[in-house]
Design an enzyme around this catalytic site. Sequence first.
Site, PDB file in Angstrom:
ATOM      1  CG  ASN A 177      -5.211   8.395   3.980  1.00 32.99           C
ATOM      2  OD1 ASN A 177      -5.573   7.566   3.148  1.00 32.99           O
ATOM      3  ND2 ASN A 177      -4.167   9.170   3.797  1.00 32.99           N
ATOM      4  CB  SER A 253       1.785   0.945   4.291  1.00 36.07           C
ATOM      5  OG  SER A 253       1.549  -0.428   4.108  1.00 36.07           O
ATOM      6  CD  GLU A 274      -0.283   7.323  -6.503  1.00 34.47           C
ATOM      7  OE1 GLU A 274       0.402   7.959  -5.687  1.00 34.47           O
ATOM      8  OE2 GLU A 274      -0.300   7.575  -7.706  1.00 34.47           O
ATOM      9  CB  CYS A 308       0.289   9.566   1.592  1.00 31.85           C
ATOM     10  SG  CYS A 308      -0.712  10.408   0.352  1.00 31.85           S
ATOM     11  CD  GLU A 410       3.393   7.294   5.799  1.00 31.58           C
ATOM     12  OE1 GLU A 410       3.355   6.045   5.770  1.00 31.58           O
ATOM     13  OE2 GLU A 410       2.845   8.006   4.940  1.00 31.58           O
ATOM     14  CD  GLU A 487      -4.225   6.775  -7.774  1.00 34.91           C
ATOM     15  OE1 GLU A 487      -4.261   7.355  -6.679  1.00 34.91           O
ATOM     16  OE2 GLU A 487      -4.853   5.727  -8.036  1.00 34.91           O
TER      17      GLU A 487
HETATM   18  P1  NDP Z   1      -2.119  -0.567   4.322  1.00 34.80           P
HETATM   19  O1  NDP Z   1      -1.002  -0.812   3.385  1.00 34.80           O
HETATM   20  O2  NDP Z   1      -2.092  -1.219   5.641  1.00 34.80           O
HETATM   21  O3  NDP Z   1      -3.499  -1.026   3.646  1.00 34.80           O
HETATM   22  C1  NDP Z   1      -3.942  -0.507   2.404  1.00 34.80           C
HETATM   23  C2  NDP Z   1      -4.952  -1.478   1.781  1.00 34.80           C
HETATM   24  O4  NDP Z   1      -4.302  -2.697   1.453  1.00 34.80           O
HETATM   25  C3  NDP Z   1      -6.096  -1.847   2.710  1.00 34.80           C
HETATM   26  O5  NDP Z   1      -7.272  -1.983   1.944  1.00 34.80           O
HETATM   27  C4  NDP Z   1      -5.627  -3.182   3.272  1.00 34.80           C
HETATM   28  O6  NDP Z   1      -6.687  -3.951   3.759  1.00 34.80           O
HETATM   29  C5  NDP Z   1      -4.997  -3.798   2.044  1.00 34.80           C
HETATM   30  N1  NDP Z   1      -3.996  -4.829   2.279  1.00 34.80           N
HETATM   31  C6  NDP Z   1      -3.244  -5.041   3.381  1.00 34.80           C
HETATM   32  N2  NDP Z   1      -2.401  -6.094   3.180  1.00 34.80           N
HETATM   33  C7  NDP Z   1      -2.624  -6.541   1.909  1.00 34.80           C
HETATM   34  C8  NDP Z   1      -2.046  -7.573   1.109  1.00 34.80           C
HETATM   35  N3  NDP Z   1      -1.058  -8.356   1.557  1.00 34.80           N
HETATM   36  N4  NDP Z   1      -2.518  -7.750  -0.144  1.00 34.80           N
HETATM   37  C9  NDP Z   1      -3.487  -6.956  -0.631  1.00 34.80           C
HETATM   38  N5  NDP Z   1      -4.077  -5.954   0.085  1.00 34.80           N
HETATM   39  C10 NDP Z   1      -3.635  -5.735   1.337  1.00 34.80           C
HETATM   40  O7  NDP Z   1      -2.256   1.013   4.440  1.00 34.80           O
HETATM   41  P2  NDP Z   1      -3.241   1.850   5.349  1.00 34.80           P
HETATM   42  O8  NDP Z   1      -4.651   1.511   5.007  1.00 34.80           O
HETATM   43  O9  NDP Z   1      -2.826   1.745   6.772  1.00 34.80           O
HETATM   44  O10 NDP Z   1      -2.993   3.324   4.810  1.00 34.80           O
HETATM   45  C11 NDP Z   1      -1.977   4.135   5.269  1.00 34.80           C
HETATM   46  C12 NDP Z   1      -0.824   4.156   4.295  1.00 34.80           C
HETATM   47  O11 NDP Z   1      -1.287   4.516   2.997  1.00 34.80           O
HETATM   48  C13 NDP Z   1       0.217   5.194   4.645  1.00 34.80           C
HETATM   49  O12 NDP Z   1       1.497   4.640   4.492  1.00 34.80           O
HETATM   50  C14 NDP Z   1       0.007   6.288   3.605  1.00 34.80           C
HETATM   51  O13 NDP Z   1       1.155   7.041   3.354  1.00 34.80           O
HETATM   52  C15 NDP Z   1      -0.443   5.498   2.425  1.00 34.80           C
HETATM   53  N6  NDP Z   1      -1.209   6.333   1.514  1.00 34.80           N
HETATM   54  C16 NDP Z   1      -0.643   6.705   0.303  1.00 34.80           C
HETATM   55  C17 NDP Z   1      -1.307   7.564  -0.540  1.00 34.80           C
HETATM   56  C18 NDP Z   1      -0.731   7.973  -1.865  1.00 34.80           C
HETATM   57  O14 NDP Z   1      -1.488   8.439  -2.717  1.00 34.80           O
HETATM   58  N7  NDP Z   1       0.551   7.845  -2.105  1.00 34.80           N
HETATM   59  C19 NDP Z   1      -2.620   8.116  -0.169  1.00 34.80           C
HETATM   60  C20 NDP Z   1      -3.131   7.631   1.072  1.00 34.80           C
HETATM   61  C21 NDP Z   1      -2.429   6.777   1.888  1.00 34.80           C
HETATM   62  P3  NDP Z   1      -7.300  -3.683   5.251  1.00 34.80           P
HETATM   63  O15 NDP Z   1      -7.185  -2.226   5.565  1.00 34.80           O
HETATM   64  O16 NDP Z   1      -8.685  -4.062   5.090  1.00 34.80           O
HETATM   65  O17 NDP Z   1      -6.498  -4.522   6.161  1.00 34.80           O
END
Ligand code: NDP
Length: 517
Positions: A177, A253, A274, A308, A410, A487
């Site tokens: 995002n 997530s 995060e 988020c 969410e 962060e």
């Molecule tokens: P995901 O958790 O699906 O993915 C995040 C990253 O983790 C991606 O690069 C993904 O790869 C990778 N990933 C997925 N599974 C694994 C695993 N088992 N081991 C290691 N890496 C893995 O989140 P989204 O990308 O869908 O992002 C949305 C979420 O992020 C929302 O819940 C949002 O609230 C949160 N978020 C939190 C923030 C904060 O600062 N607190 C800021 C921004 C977002 P790939 O995408 O390539 O599959």
Amino acid sequence: MLLLPTSPMRQSLFRWMPFSSFSTVNVKGGPYNFVDGHKTDSMDSNGFTNVLNPATSKRLAKIAVSGVSDVDMAVKSSKKAYDSWSMLSGFERGKLVSQLGHKILKNLEALAHLEVENNGKPIWEARLDIQSCADCFLYFGGIASTISGKHIQLPNSSFGLVKRESLGVVGGIGAWNYPLQTCSWKVAPALACGNTMVYKPSELTPLTALALAELATEAGIPRGVFNIVQGSGETGKHLCCHPDVAKISFTGSVQTGKNILKLAADDLKRVTLELGGKNPLIIYDDCDLTNAVKGALLANFLSQGQVCSNGSRVFVQRSIVDRFTDEFVKATTQLAIGDPLDNKTQVGATVSKTHAEKVLAYIKQGVGEAPVQLCGGERVHMPKPFQNGYFISPCILTNCHDEMTAVREEIFGPVATILPFDTEEEVIHRANQTPYGLSAGIFTNDLRKAHRTSNRLQSGTIWVNNFNVTPVELPFGGFKQSGIGVECSTEAIQCYTQLKSTYIEMNDIDCPLYNTQ
Ligand code: NDP
């Protein structure tokens, strides 16, 4: 995370700033990994991902899903680079980290365009995101030379040195995002502290992080200090399991965060997580109503609601709920949805078909649980060339209750739910009824009420009379299931360093175990 790097007044100035169009950013043709100072192809890919422009569904790139050997090669390169990078003084490292901030500023327009093409957010927002990335490198570059330890006087001239040392190779994993901002919030403090980093962007938005790695090399950051491996969650897992990675810094997530914590536990890697949230925005009846409406827009409809820290549980005191709702709906229906690269657009495209369908399903389910859909919540069909993009009109649901799925989970889309309340005590209790604790907002003109409420809300960030503003000087991190660690700010330094105590004896040892005399 987000979001707006500064106050709204400065944001509106940024909107009209003439950014330089000069650019050295050129990453669309691949290769897409970046190891040891060069773009490289994957050596053992496990398939490919088509990277799409969310506004048109046109393919921007086809990236390989990096395998174990790719991750291993990147970690080896970062491990080698660590030996000399960690030996530089903070001042020397800081100059290079700041230089990268200047490179970002110089390429701001090109990076913002690339972010829009890959993510679908409106260009004015992307410019603010990229500005915040530059801020982050300039901030951590500036404080790198101040990272220091302590001298502690002990008896008879003996003393202790407490050194703050870097960790080693940090693995970074990011969400889609805020692709470059997520990456920058990890790379800048990690490098300033003397670590090196291997970063895996989301497979949906891999391009701006790659551009950042190229700019890092241009800025003089030695090869291997910042490497990129592209790929899916599987690639992320390889990074989490690599024995030479000292720490994982993850944004994504809650569920993936929990999975990563388990992987990291095997060899006790440090983690920063995060994660997501389901955040409350509390609007008291003594607020400035126009500011509250503006706050509700910022809390729900930036980046197509894919934020988020969004305040999608909009608690409004009952005496003003009708007036507030009318104004909020009026402002929401006036938002301009369209070509993300058009300066007039306020709402762009949702990141992917899959995600758009998930958001629309939440709205459908939400309406089924009793609320009234006051506006939006529909797929907007756009003319060519955007006919295959996924545009969703910002949605407001009223008549909501705390047990609804759309209020508890969410959604990560443009969906605000209005929840009336009567008393301060009641709203604080209801606001805290969630396993998450990322952020919260309070609108009131009563300073004492603002502080009372803020003190009792279980969230890592609280905005009073504003929302989704994240200056780099303030820590950003979640309470409860929204994360571990922070962060930004000087506090991030704790997350990328460890303490070493060295005792220096200045006298002969007084040893009761020594019996020879
Ligand atoms: P995901 O958790 O699906 O993915 C995040 C990253 O983790 C991606 O690069 C993904 O790869 C990778 N990933 C997925 N599974 C694994 C695993 N088992 N081991 C290691 N890496 C893995 O989140 P989204 O990308 O869908 O992002 C949305 C979420 O992020 C929302 O819940 C949002 O609230 C949160 N978020 C939190 C923030 C904060 O600062 N607190 C800021 C921004 C977002 P790939 O995408 O390539 O599959």
